[in-house]
Design an enzyme around this catalytic site. Structure first.
Site, mmCIF file in Angstrom:
data_model
loop_
_atom_site.group_PDB
_atom_site.id
_atom_site.type_symbol
_atom_site.label_atom_id
_atom_site.label_comp_id
_atom_site.label_asym_id
_atom_site.label_seq_id
_atom_site.Cartn_x
_atom_site.Cartn_y
_atom_site.Cartn_z
ATOM 1 C CD GLU B 424 -2.396 -1.764 2.381
ATOM 2 O OE1 GLU B 424 -1.926 -1.326 3.443
ATOM 3 O OE2 GLU B 424 -3.157 -2.747 2.330
ATOM 4 C CB SER B 454 -7.265 -6.029 -1.004
ATOM 5 O OG SER B 454 -6.522 -5.618 -2.129
ATOM 6 C CD GLU B 455 -3.500 -5.196 4.170
ATOM 7 O OE1 GLU B 455 -4.728 -5.363 4.100
ATOM 8 O OE2 GLU B 455 -2.976 -4.099 4.431
ATOM 9 C CB ALA B 480 3.534 -6.505 12.103
ATOM 10 C CG ASP B 481 -0.929 -4.867 14.348
ATOM 11 O OD1 ASP B 481 -1.291 -5.034 15.507
ATOM 12 O OD2 ASP B 481 0.096 -4.219 14.034
ATOM 13 C CG HIS B 525 -2.245 0.246 13.183
ATOM 14 N ND1 HIS B 525 -3.584 0.041 13.373
ATOM 15 C CD2 HIS B 525 -2.114 0.649 11.895
ATOM 16 C CE1 HIS B 525 -4.244 0.333 12.254
ATOM 17 N NE2 HIS B 525 -3.369 0.694 11.333
#
Lengths: 405, 722
Positions: B424, B454-455, B480-481, B525
């Site tokens: 992103e 949209s990971e 990382a979350d 986060h």
């Protein structure tokens, strides 16, 4: 009402003690004051008296196991109390896992057997040692049972092993494959206590010694006369102890103990008498010795010596005193010096009474001579004071009738 | 009164229906190829059900009987370079692609079948039975069929899980300069799941040549399409995403084929993704040899109506009508297929000793060796042969950490045009949110890809690129979350792919994952992903604490044939430290930690930003601690040599990390240390972690929730006392 017998705190700051034996069998009754457990501390073997009459329902500890202060040792019940389910009672009191039978068992579930032994008993029997310490001990043929842990919860850690190894590094290393050239006699608590206390004394106390000798023919004659009449048998040592007590009473500045804050001068003369037992040296205390008659002192002393040899002294009989009298005369030792038993201020080492050539009125003669060595803590006592004491003490030995008054 | 203007989606949505004229015009060779494939796939599936009924298939046997027309009709519209993947019901998809690969001109079931076809049947059947000669040596079974040489990239047991991967195949084909397309087969159930819908969007945004082929067999297990969605015409989803879409009768293989030809042409022309919905029917239940009606969610009457439109019957009828096939040849083909399957079965099965008449068992020699269980969880690292390690010859000076991040990527992308970066905003904001890709978009406009949020889709797309193997994707997670959002792709797909498909296939994917603990971004986060990734055996983990290490570890990660997560900490980005003057090509070897401070009293194990925190705490405390910077954190890459030597010296361990205890890293490490080094430990292993809760927004609560030097110093003090 059933109750737990817990390990008492026999001496201040005691962490644990070994349960030596159960004088009362399971399910046997006892009266108030009866010994119901025998416990060995690092100083003494002590009977634990019953607070009230009752029944010993269950012993939780095997003889020989170490038990933490406050940990349960046995379950007691009141006289005549009926206990249906001893196991359940034990679990309830000790707080162990609930019995399988008490729990609803799912149909078809596998039956689970519970360990009936209370967890606390096994826990306290375990010697805590770090994994590394256990491995090092194994590799160096040390027994963790013989070591004292300096880590958390008394855990034996690496440094304890290193210390133990350093301590024995003076010993010749055993040949690797050869048969051992020695037997290792594990330290008893008493041996360890003796070592610890005396090492501390030798390290911390500035000591000087004063020697003296006395002709004791009169004293031996007096003893013979006393023992010829009926009554308590008086030993030579009783006379010596009595003389020391009289000397202390006469020179109260010797009846002292060094503390960090002050020199503590006692009102009563409490003297320790060294007794060799098969477990090692113990030093029970004769209290108020200046007030005792010779026969009274002899009686007290005989009682202490007897119980010392049976290992049955109480802790409080071992504490206190300003002077110890130790006597190796029975072994023929001419003279010797001894290490002060802290916090006492002095120790009197007494040799054998032997015939020696002496000078009497400028001419040689034979007399029975007793040699003594007084080791003194220089912190509370100066040399001149000790010399005065010695002169007074020897005077009593040579004119023993004064001991009796 | 407002004016109402009906709007139309830009993308077309077409129903394709064949006419007799289409059947009359169809190429006889095409119809013959279609017929023989259909008959063979049907025979294969019937044989699998027979074995399943006999208890010889461990796990589910998802039969495709009834819906073979969709896969066969569509695969015959593909070319050799095209790649497909499929769903848990994927035998027919896999077989169609594999058969076309070995017999591109078709085959004749009335004649002796060539060895290549017999081998495909045997190895596919062996795989479904979990046997060593299967394509994945029996690891994948019915739901994980992969034969990459044939372009069959792997069927998938996670509903919708394979869809993002196919977008990656499509991207790789296009980036390689080919006109290849990718097809991902999935069912009506997967039409409603997030990863599918995310991928619709991503593929359309990037105009990727991927076909979303929906086998609408009317039921997701027992739930009907009408129950599961407000628009049961599943192809209606395409136009909403800008995807040209077709709806076709899946029981008509020619209709499927014609629609697929249009879709393929659309994609090869560079007009973006397509969606083809084939309405079809599985004759049996979700798995096993019983019809769905036996489970009461549909009627026998409904099943009879669909069976009356059987694709093989339809095709054979037209071929007989046209004189392309006789009834005798039809029956001979069916018999030939059946005997080919029995021949394959003979290889794998034998009469059960002491069993009932006709009872069979797997031939013992066919089972995999149990010792194979963990082989190939990750690669053998032979790709590092000849890799130049860092060392004293690398000139260093003080550099800003974030500049080293961007610079090593620039260097690698310059040297290796297989590397592609996505995430992103990585293409904007002067190098993304932290400057990690600074200047790279200008230098490599087609390889720095800003993604939609949209990971799951873009991680899966990268996974597809890695499986394809022509390119090496680097994915950036802004925090990382977000890994939880992409968890299926990270852990079920990327992390398991190599092992699940037999242990041989590389998965060279790099994930850059940022830890932002302490930045005030709060509960969602602030996590450190190391602990979770350490539970996933396929992943390798690096955690660089200096610019020098970052360069060497990133080079190693990009060279590695396994997925590697590179954990970065925002606290480090703006720090300075030793970094290379101009050499950005050295590697820090896999599995080599660094001793940052030698000491005797206790081994402090740290990584990432906690290395500096631990060193500061040690300096303050005066404890003579040895501080180890792990660098490589995963189970396979941990430096036991260095760690073991240190523990044997100090006999004490303190594992320090910043984040909450729940997802923390040190738990498994502490477990492993006590098992490997028990006899060297003089005290329980100590740990420093954050608290239980994830850090909050409030500055004081946040500080209370995580660990830094103060907590390490306190632990050192306690270690000194103990």
């Amino acid at each position: 009402m059933a109750s737990l017998l817990r390990m008492p705190e026999i001496a201040a700051n005691m962490i644990e003690a070994v349960l030596n034996e159960w004088p009362v069998a399971e399910n046997a009754t006892f009266a108030a004051g009866d010994p119901i457990a025998t416990v060995e501390t690092d100083k003494a073997v002590v009977d634990v008296p019953a607070e009230s009459a009752g029944v010993l329902v269950r012993c939780l500890i095997e003889p020989g196991k170490a038990v933490s202060v406050g940990a349960p040792m046995a379950v007691l019940a009141a006289p005549g109390e009926v206990i249906d389910d001893v196991d359940a009672l034990v679990r309830r009191l000790v707080g162990g896992p609930p019995a399988t039978a008490d729990e609803p068992t799912p149909a078809g579930a596998r039956e689970v057997t519970q360990n009936a032994e209370p967890a606390s008993a096994t826990t306290h029997a375990r010697i805590f040692a770090s994994p590394l310490a256990r491995r090092l001990a194994r590799e160096h043929n040390l027994r963790v049972e013989d070591l004292r842990g300096s880590g958390p919860n008394g855990r034996i850690v690496r440094d304890d092993i290193r210390q133990a190894l350093a301590a024995r590094s003076d010993e010749p290393a055993p040949a690797a494959a050869a048969r051992p050239r020695y037997d290792e006699i594990p330290h008893t608590r008493m041996r360890r206590a003796i070592a610890t206390r005396l090492s501390a004394a030798a390290r911390e106390t500035p000591v000087f010694t004063i020697r003296g000798s006395a002709r004791v023919d009169a004293l031996l004659a007096l003893r013979g006369e006393l023992n010829a009449s009926a009554g308590v048998k008086v030993s030579v040592n009783d006379l010596i102890v009595a003389a020391a007590a009289r000397a202390h009473a006469a020179i109260p500045d010797m009846n002292v103990v060094w503390t960090e804050e002050a020199v503590r001068r006692y009102h009563d003369v409490d003297l320790s008498v060294a007794v060799a037992t098969e477990h090692g040296l113990v030093t029970p205390v004769v209290r108020g010795a200046q007030r005792l008659t010779l026969s009274g002192l002899a009686e007290v002393s005989a009682g202490l010596v007897g119980r010392a040899r049976q290992g049955k002294l109480r802790q409080d009989e071992l504490e206190g005193g300003t002077l110890t009298v130790t006597n190796l005369g029975v072994y023929g030792t001419e003279e010797f010096s001894a290490v002060i038993n802290p916090p006492q201020a002095a120790i009197l080492a007494v040799g054998a009474a032997r015939p020696e050539a002496v000078v009497v009125d400028g001419a040689p003669a034979v007399a029975t001579v007793l040699r003594v060595t007084l080791s003194v803590d220089h912190r509370p006592v100066d040399g001149a004071l000790a010399a005065r004491w010695m002169a007074h003490f020897l005077g009593l030995l040579e004119a023993p009738i004064r001991i009796l008054v | 009164m407002p004016e109402l203007h009906p709007l139309q989606p830009e993308a077309t949505w077409t129903a394709l229906v064949t006419t007799d004229a289409d059947w009359d015009e169809a190429d006889p060779a095409l119809l013959a190829a279609m017929f023989h494939q259909l008959v063979l796939v049907r025979a294969f599936e019937e044989y699998v059900l027979e074995l399943a009924a006999a208890g010889l298939v461990h796990g589910p046997a998802h039969s495709s009987i009834g819906q073979e027309g969709g896969a066969v009709g569509s695969v015959l519209a593909l070319a050799p370079g095209d790649e497909i993947n499929g769903s848990h019901r994927g035998h027919h998809q896999f077989l169609a692609k594999a058969l076309q690969h070995v017999a591109p001109k078709g085959f004749d079931l009335t004649a002796e079948l060539p060895d290549e076809i017999r081998t495909v049947l045997l190895r596919t059947l062996a795989e479904i039975c979990g046997l060593a000669r299967g394509f994945s040596h029996g690891r994948g079974g019915s739901m994980h069929l992969q034969w990459k040489q044939a372009g069959a990239m792997g069927t998938n047991a996670i509903v919708g899980g394979g869809v993002p991967l196919a977008a990656g195949f499509a991207w790789a084909g296009r980036q390689a300069g080919t006109d290849a397309v990718a097809v991902t087969y999935f069912g009506d159930g997967a039409a409603n799941i997030g990863s599918t819908l995310e991928t619709f969007n991503l593929a359309a945004a990037w105009r990727l040549p991927v076909c979303f082929f929906v086998e609408n067999n009317q039921y997701a297990v027992s739930t009907s399409v009408a129950e599961a969605t407000g628009e049961p015409r599943l192809s209606a989803r395409g136009p909403g995403f800008g995807i040209a879409s077709w709806r076709v009768d899946g029981m008509d293989p020619l209709a499927v084929h014609l629609a697929m030809r249009e879709a393929v042409a659309h994609m090869r022309e560079g007009r973006g993704p397509t969606l083809v919905e084939a309405d079809t029917y599985r004759y049996f239940h979700q798995n096993g040899p019983f019809p769905g009606s036996a489970f009461r969610y549909r009627s026998k009457q409904e099943e009879a109506q669909w069976r009356a439109r059987d694709p093989i019957e339809l095709l054979a009828g037209h071929m007989i009508r046209r004189g392309l096939l006789t009834e005798a040849a039809r029956d001979a083909s069916v018999a030939g297929a059946k005997s080919a399957m029995e021949a394959a079965g003979e290889m794998l099965l034998e009469p059960k000793p002491g069993g009932k008449p006709g009872e069979r068992r797997i031939r013992p020699a066919e089972w995999p060796d149990p010792a194979f269980v963990d082989v190939g969880v990750r690669g053998d690292l032979s790709e590092f042969d000849g890799a130049r390690p860092g060392g004293d010859d690398v000139a260093v000076h003080e550099v800003k950490f974030i500049d080293a991040v961007a610079e090593v990527m620039r260097r690698r992308m310059t040297a290796d045009d297989r590397i592609v970066v996505m995430g992103e905003d990585v293409h904007r904001l002067s190098g993304g949110t932290n400057g990690a890709t600074k200047g790279l978009k200008d230098a490599f406009p087609d390889r720095i890809l800003g993604t939609p949020i949209s990971e799951n889709a873009f991680t899966g797309l990268a996974g597809g690129i890695a499986l394809d193997g022509r390119f090496r994707p680097v994915v950036e997670f802004m925090y990382a979350d977000f890994m939880w959002v992409a968890a299926d792709q990270l852990f079920n797909q990327v992390g398991k792919a190599r092992h699940m498909f037999g242990g041989d296939g590389p998965v060279p994917l790099v994930l850059r994952s940022k830890v932002a603990t302490g930045s005030g971004y709060g509960s969602q986060h602030s996590m450190d992903p190391a602990g979770v990734f350490a539970t996933a055996p396929g992943w390798r983990i690096v955690a660089p604490s200096t610019p020098y290490d970052y360069v060497g570890l990133m080079n190693a990660a990009l060279r590695c044939e396994d997925p590697v997560v590179v954990i970065e900490h925002v606290d480090l980005y703006n720090s300075t430290g030793p970094g290379p003057v101009d050499d950005y090509d050295y590697h820090l070897p896999v599995g080599r930690a660094a001793v940052r401070r030698g000491g005797e009293a206790v081994t402090v194990v740290a990584y990432l930003s906690m290395v500096a925190e631990a060193l500061a705490a040690v300096a303050e405390s005066g404890v003579d601690a040895e501080v180890i910077d792990l660098r490589w954190l995963d189970r396979a890459s941990l430096d036991w040599e260095t760690l073991g030597a240190s523990v044997r010296k100090t006999n004490r361990v303190l594992i320090v990390e910043q984040g909450p205890v729940g997802t923390s890293y040190g738990g498994w490490l502490s477990d492993e240390i006590q098992r490997r080094l028990f006899d060297w430990l003089d005290a329980p292993i100590m740990r420093v972690t954050g608290g239980e809760a994830s850090p909050s927004i409030s500055k004081v609560l946040e500080r209370a929730a995580y660990a830094r030097r103060e907590e390490v110093a306190e632990a050192l003090r306690r270690a000194g006392e103990a």
